[in-house]
Write a protein that holds these residues in place. Structure first.
Motif, PDB file in Angstrom:
ATOM      1  N   LEU A  88       0.874  -1.173   0.002  1.00 14.65           N
ATOM      2  CA  LEU A  88       0.008  -0.055  -0.112  1.00 14.65           C
ATOM      3  C   LEU A  88       0.757   1.397   0.016  1.00 14.65           C
ATOM      4  CD1 LEU A  88      -2.463  -1.141   2.802  1.00 14.65           C
ATOM      5  CD2 LEU A  88      -2.798  -1.000   0.373  1.00 14.65           C
ATOM      6  N   ASP A  89       0.518   2.299  -0.427  1.00 17.00           N
ATOM      7  CA  ASP A  89       1.350   3.559  -0.574  1.00 17.00           C
ATOM      8  C   ASP A  89       0.279   4.605   0.273  1.00 17.00           C
ATOM      9  OD1 ASP A  89      -0.948   4.786  -2.047  1.00 17.00           O
ATOM     10  OD2 ASP A  89       0.292   4.372  -4.137  1.00 17.00           O
ATOM     11  N   ALA A  90       0.900   5.930   0.531  1.00 14.57           N
ATOM     12  CA  ALA A  90       0.207   6.914   1.307  1.00 14.57           C
ATOM     13  C   ALA A  90      -0.990   7.093   0.659  1.00 14.57           C
ATOM     14  CB  ALA A  90       1.097   8.101   1.119  1.00 14.57           C
ATOM     15  N   ASP A  91      -1.200   7.484  -0.366  1.00 14.86           N
ATOM     16  CA  ASP A  91      -2.806   7.512  -0.839  1.00 14.86           C
ATOM     17  C   ASP A  91      -3.673   6.620  -0.511  1.00 14.86           C
ATOM     18  OD1 ASP A  91      -1.869   9.877  -2.141  1.00 14.86           O
ATOM     19  OD2 ASP A  91      -1.737   9.395  -3.904  1.00 14.86           O
ATOM     20  N   GLN A  92      -3.585   5.439  -0.912  1.00 17.16           N
ATOM     21  CA  GLN A  92      -4.055   4.143  -0.354  1.00 17.16           C
ATOM     22  C   GLN A  92      -4.409   3.981   1.016  1.00 17.16           C
ATOM     23  OE1 GLN A  92      -1.475   1.418  -2.610  1.00 17.16           O
ATOM     24  NE2 GLN A  92      -3.171   0.748  -3.899  1.00 17.16           N
TER      25      GLN A  92
END
Length: 122
Positions: A84-88
Motif C-alpha cells: 500500500l502507498d500513502a494515498d491508499q
C-alpha cells in the motif's frame, strides 16, 4: 510440525511487518512462539489469500476494535512491502472511519501519519 512452521512464520512476519521484524519473535514465551508458528506460519501463509488481502482484512479488524498501535504497525509494514502507498492508506482511513466510527477514524489517521513519518525517516 513446529519445526517447519517456525521458519515459515518468521519469514512471513518479515514480509508482513518489515524485514528484520521477526527478531521481535525471539522470545521463548509460548504466546510469542505460537504467534510465529500458528498465526504467521499457518494462517498468514495459506494460499487462499495474498498477504495484501490479509493485510486489508487485518487493517479493517484493527480499525473496528480501535487498535491504533497495531494499525500503525501494519500500515508501516504495508509501506515497507509496497503493498500500500500513502494515498491508499489515507483512502483506507476515510473508508473505515464511516464503518468503524469517526473517533476511531481520528486514531487511524494518526496511526497512518505516524507510519508515513517513520517510513520517510527510514
Amino acid at each position: 510440525m513446529a519445526d517447519t512452521r517456525h521458519p515459515v512464520g518468521l519469514d512471513i512476519v518479515d514480509k508482513v511487518l518489515g524485514e528484520g521484524f521477526s527478531a521481535n519473535f525471539a522470545s521463548p514465551e509460548p504466546f510469542v512462539q505460537d504467534a510465529a508458528d500458528h498465526l504467521y506460519g499457518e494462517i498468514w501463509s495459506r494460499p487462499g489469500l495474498s498477504i495484501r488481502d490479509r493485510r486489508l482484512l487485518t487493517l479493517g479488524v484493527l480499525a473496528a476494535f480501535g487498535q491504533g498501535d497495531q494499525f500503525a504497525l501494519h500500515a508501516a509494514g504495508a509501506l515497507k512491502s509496497g503493498d500500500l502507498d500513502a494515498d491508499q492508506l489515507h483512502e483506507i482511513v476515510l473508508h473505515l472511519a464511516y464503518y468503524a466510527g469517526s473517533s476511531r477514524g481520528t486514531v487511524l489517521r494518526r496511526a497512518v501519519l505516524d507510519a508515513l513519518a517513520q517510513h520517510k525517516a527510514g
